[in-house]
Design a protein around this motif. Structure first.
Motif, PDB file in Angstrom:
ATOM      1  N   ASN A   5      -5.208  -7.341   9.444  1.00 57.07           N
ATOM      2  CA  ASN A   5      -4.822  -8.542   8.724  1.00 57.07           C
ATOM      3  C   ASN A   5      -3.418  -8.369   8.138  1.00 57.07           C
ATOM      4  O   ASN A   5      -2.783  -7.335   8.329  1.00 57.07           O
ATOM      5  CB  ASN A   5      -5.873  -8.892   7.653  1.00 57.07           C
ATOM      6  N   THR A   6      -2.957  -9.343   7.406  1.00 59.19           N
ATOM      7  CA  THR A   6      -1.613  -9.299   6.848  1.00 59.19           C
ATOM      8  C   THR A   6      -1.439  -8.113   5.901  1.00 59.19           C
ATOM      9  O   THR A   6      -0.420  -7.429   5.942  1.00 59.19           O
ATOM     10  CB  THR A   6      -1.294 -10.621   6.105  1.00 59.19           C
ATOM     11  N   SER A   7      -2.430  -7.845   5.073  1.00 59.78           N
ATOM     12  CA  SER A   7      -2.342  -6.704   4.153  1.00 59.78           C
ATOM     13  C   SER A   7      -2.213  -5.398   4.922  1.00 59.78           C
ATOM     14  O   SER A   7      -1.440  -4.517   4.538  1.00 59.78           O
ATOM     15  CB  SER A   7      -3.559  -6.661   3.231  1.00 59.78           C
ATOM     16  N   ASP A   8      -2.976  -5.263   6.017  1.00 54.14           N
ATOM     17  CA  ASP A   8      -2.867  -4.068   6.849  1.00 54.14           C
ATOM     18  C   ASP A   8      -1.464  -3.937   7.437  1.00 54.14           C
ATOM     19  O   ASP A   8      -0.911  -2.841   7.507  1.00 54.14           O
ATOM     20  CB  ASP A   8      -3.880  -4.100   7.997  1.00 54.14           C
ATOM     21  N   SER A   9      -0.888  -5.052   7.866  1.00 53.54           N
ATOM     22  CA  SER A   9       0.463  -5.044   8.447  1.00 53.54           C
ATOM     23  C   SER A   9       1.510  -4.647   7.409  1.00 53.54           C
ATOM     24  O   SER A   9       2.427  -3.874   7.707  1.00 53.54           O
ATOM     25  CB  SER A   9       0.802  -6.413   9.033  1.00 53.54           C
ATOM     26  N   ILE A  10       1.376  -5.170   6.203  1.00 52.64           N
ATOM     27  CA  ILE A  10       2.309  -4.822   5.124  1.00 52.64           C
ATOM     28  C   ILE A  10       2.181  -3.341   4.798  1.00 52.64           C
ATOM     29  O   ILE A  10       3.181  -2.628   4.659  1.00 52.64           O
ATOM     30  CB  ILE A  10       2.054  -5.697   3.875  1.00 52.64           C
ATOM     31  N   GLU A  11       0.951  -2.848   4.702  1.00 51.71           N
ATOM     32  CA  GLU A  11       0.725  -1.427   4.438  1.00 51.71           C
ATOM     33  C   GLU A  11       1.363  -0.570   5.534  1.00 51.71           C
ATOM     34  O   GLU A  11       2.055   0.412   5.241  1.00 51.71           O
ATOM     35  CB  GLU A  11      -0.772  -1.137   4.357  1.00 51.71           C
ATOM     36  N   ALA A  12       1.149  -0.936   6.791  1.00 55.87           N
ATOM     37  CA  ALA A  12       1.711  -0.173   7.913  1.00 55.87           C
ATOM     38  C   ALA A  12       3.235  -0.171   7.869  1.00 55.87           C
ATOM     39  O   ALA A  12       3.875   0.856   8.126  1.00 55.87           O
ATOM     40  CB  ALA A  12       1.211  -0.747   9.237  1.00 55.87           C
ATOM     41  N   TYR A  13       3.820  -1.300   7.513  1.00 51.78           N
ATOM     42  CA  TYR A  13       5.279  -1.416   7.418  1.00 51.78           C
ATOM     43  C   TYR A  13       5.826  -0.464   6.343  1.00 51.78           C
ATOM     44  O   TYR A  13       6.782   0.269   6.565  1.00 51.78           O
ATOM     45  CB  TYR A  13       5.657  -2.868   7.098  1.00 51.78           C
ATOM     46  N   ILE A  14       5.181  -0.478   5.178  1.00 55.29           N
ATOM     47  CA  ILE A  14       5.624   0.392   4.080  1.00 55.29           C
ATOM     48  C   ILE A  14       5.439   1.854   4.466  1.00 55.29           C
ATOM     49  O   ILE A  14       6.307   2.688   4.211  1.00 55.29           O
ATOM     50  CB  ILE A  14       4.892   0.041   2.766  1.00 55.29           C
ATOM     51  N   LYS A  15       4.327   2.183   5.109  1.00 57.69           N
ATOM     52  CA  LYS A  15       4.095   3.564   5.533  1.00 57.69           C
ATOM     53  C   LYS A  15       5.131   4.002   6.577  1.00 57.69           C
ATOM     54  O   LYS A  15       5.543   5.162   6.587  1.00 57.69           O
ATOM     55  CB  LYS A  15       2.679   3.737   6.065  1.00 57.69           C
ATOM     56  N   ALA A  16       5.559   3.075   7.431  1.00 55.26           N
ATOM     57  CA  ALA A  16       6.605   3.397   8.414  1.00 55.26           C
ATOM     58  C   ALA A  16       7.913   3.712   7.693  1.00 55.26           C
ATOM     59  O   ALA A  16       8.622   4.656   8.059  1.00 55.26           O
ATOM     60  CB  ALA A  16       6.782   2.241   9.396  1.00 55.26           C
ATOM     61  N   VAL A  45      -1.085  -5.520  -2.158  1.00 54.41           N
ATOM     62  CA  VAL A  45      -1.098  -4.394  -1.225  1.00 54.41           C
ATOM     63  C   VAL A  45      -0.675  -3.113  -1.942  1.00 54.41           C
ATOM     64  O   VAL A  45      -1.308  -2.065  -1.795  1.00 54.41           O
ATOM     65  CB  VAL A  45      -0.196  -4.666   0.001  1.00 54.41           C
ATOM     66  N   ILE A  46       0.382  -3.196  -2.719  1.00 53.44           N
ATOM     67  CA  ILE A  46       0.874  -2.008  -3.419  1.00 53.44           C
ATOM     68  C   ILE A  46      -0.145  -1.513  -4.437  1.00 53.44           C
ATOM     69  O   ILE A  46      -0.436  -0.318  -4.508  1.00 53.44           O
ATOM     70  CB  ILE A  46       2.244  -2.282  -4.057  1.00 53.44           C
ATOM     71  N   LYS A  47      -0.729  -2.419  -5.202  1.00 55.93           N
ATOM     72  CA  LYS A  47      -1.682  -2.025  -6.247  1.00 55.93           C
ATOM     73  C   LYS A  47      -2.987  -1.474  -5.676  1.00 55.93           C
ATOM     74  O   LYS A  47      -3.647  -0.666  -6.318  1.00 55.93           O
ATOM     75  CB  LYS A  47      -1.978  -3.196  -7.171  1.00 55.93           C
ATOM     76  N   THR A  48      -3.370  -1.899  -4.465  1.00 53.88           N
ATOM     77  CA  THR A  48      -4.648  -1.453  -3.918  1.00 53.88           C
ATOM     78  C   THR A  48      -4.522  -0.347  -2.874  1.00 53.88           C
ATOM     79  O   THR A  48      -5.467   0.405  -2.662  1.00 53.88           O
ATOM     80  CB  THR A  48      -5.424  -2.628  -3.279  1.00 53.88           C
ATOM     81  N   ARG A  49      -3.362  -0.220  -2.240  1.00 47.86           N
ATOM     82  CA  ARG A  49      -3.254   0.731  -1.132  1.00 47.86           C
ATOM     83  C   ARG A  49      -2.266   1.870  -1.371  1.00 47.86           C
ATOM     84  O   ARG A  49      -2.231   2.818  -0.595  1.00 47.86           O
ATOM     85  CB  ARG A  49      -2.883  -0.013   0.137  1.00 47.86           C
ATOM     86  N   PHE A  50      -1.487   1.754  -2.415  1.00 44.56           N
ATOM     87  CA  PHE A  50      -0.511   2.805  -2.730  1.00 44.56           C
ATOM     88  C   PHE A  50      -0.757   3.299  -4.150  1.00 44.56           C
ATOM     89  O   PHE A  50       0.099   3.221  -5.015  1.00 44.56           O
ATOM     90  CB  PHE A  50       0.923   2.293  -2.520  1.00 44.56           C
ATOM     91  N   THR A  51      -1.960   3.791  -4.367  1.00 36.17           N
ATOM     92  CA  THR A  51      -2.387   4.218  -5.690  1.00 36.17           C
ATOM     93  C   THR A  51      -2.193   5.721  -5.867  1.00 36.17           C
ATOM     94  O   THR A  51      -2.036   6.458  -4.892  1.00 36.17           O
ATOM     95  CB  THR A  51      -3.874   3.884  -5.905  1.00 36.17           C
TER      96      THR A  51
END
Length: 152
Positions: A5-16, A45-51
Motif C-alpha cells: 500500500n502507500t504506507s509500504d511504498s513510503i517506508e520503502a522509499y525512506i529505507k532506500a 509512516v514515520i511514527k509507526t515504522r521508524f520507531t
C-alpha cells in the motif's frame, strides 16, 4: 504480508534513502507531493515504522526550512546490539512494541519472517490474557537470550 500500500511504498522509499546515505533527511510536504498524499500520511509512516524500538532515531525541525531526519542505530556488533536491546526492555511490553522488536530481529537476520509471525500470534493480548504485557516482556527477553547464545 499482502499487497503493497502507500504506507509500504513510503517506508520503502525512506529505507532506500537510508541505505544510500545512512541518514535520510526529508521534507514532509515534498515527500507528500511525491506520493500524492497529505503530509499527515508521512507523519503516520514515520511514527509507526521508524520507531526507536525498530532501531531508528528520528529528529525533526519544524518551520519554513523544516525537515525530518531519520537514522538507523548502528551497533559495533550483534552481541552489543542484543545486549543494549535486552537492557532497554522493561517489565511490560505492549503488542506494538513486541512486534517492533520482532521486526528489528528480522531486519538483523536473527529471525525469519515466519518465526516472527508465529511468535506474534502466540503473544497477543487475546492469547496471553490479563498479564500479557508482563509475559511478552519475559518472552522477548528469552528470545534475545537464546539468539545471542546461539550466535544465530
Amino acid at each position: 504480508m499482502g499487497n503493497k500500500n502507500t504506507s509500504d511504498s513510503i517506508e520503502a522509499y525512506i529505507k532506500a534513502l537510508l541505505s544510500q546515505a545512512g541518514i535520510a533527511e526529508i521534507k514532509r510536504s515534498e515527500l507528500a507531493d511525491v506520493f500524492k498524499v497529505v503530509p499527515s500520511q508521512i507523519n503516520y509512516v514515520i511514527k509507526t515504522r521508524f520507531t526507536e524500538s525498530r532501531g531508528y532515531i528520528v529528529e525533526s525541525k519544524r518551520g519554513g526550512g523544516g525537515y525530518i531526519r531519520i537514522g538507523k542505530v548502528q551497533f559495533s556488533d550483534q552481541h552489543q546490539m542484543l545486549k543494549e536491546l535486552r537492557d532497554s526492555i522493561g517489565e511490560h511490553i505492549s503488542q506494538t512494541i513486541f512486534w517492533d522488536l520482532l521486526q528489528m530481529l528480522y531486519e538483523q537476520k536473527l529471525l525469519t519472517q515466519r518465526e516472527i509471525e508465529l511468535l506474534f500470534v502466540t503473544a497477543t493480548d487475546e492469547v496471553l490474557g490479563m498479564e500479557a504485557d508482563r509475559i511478552r516482556s519475559s518472552i522477548v527477553q528469552k528470545i534475545i537470550q537464546q539468539v545471542d547464545r546461539k550466535g544465530l
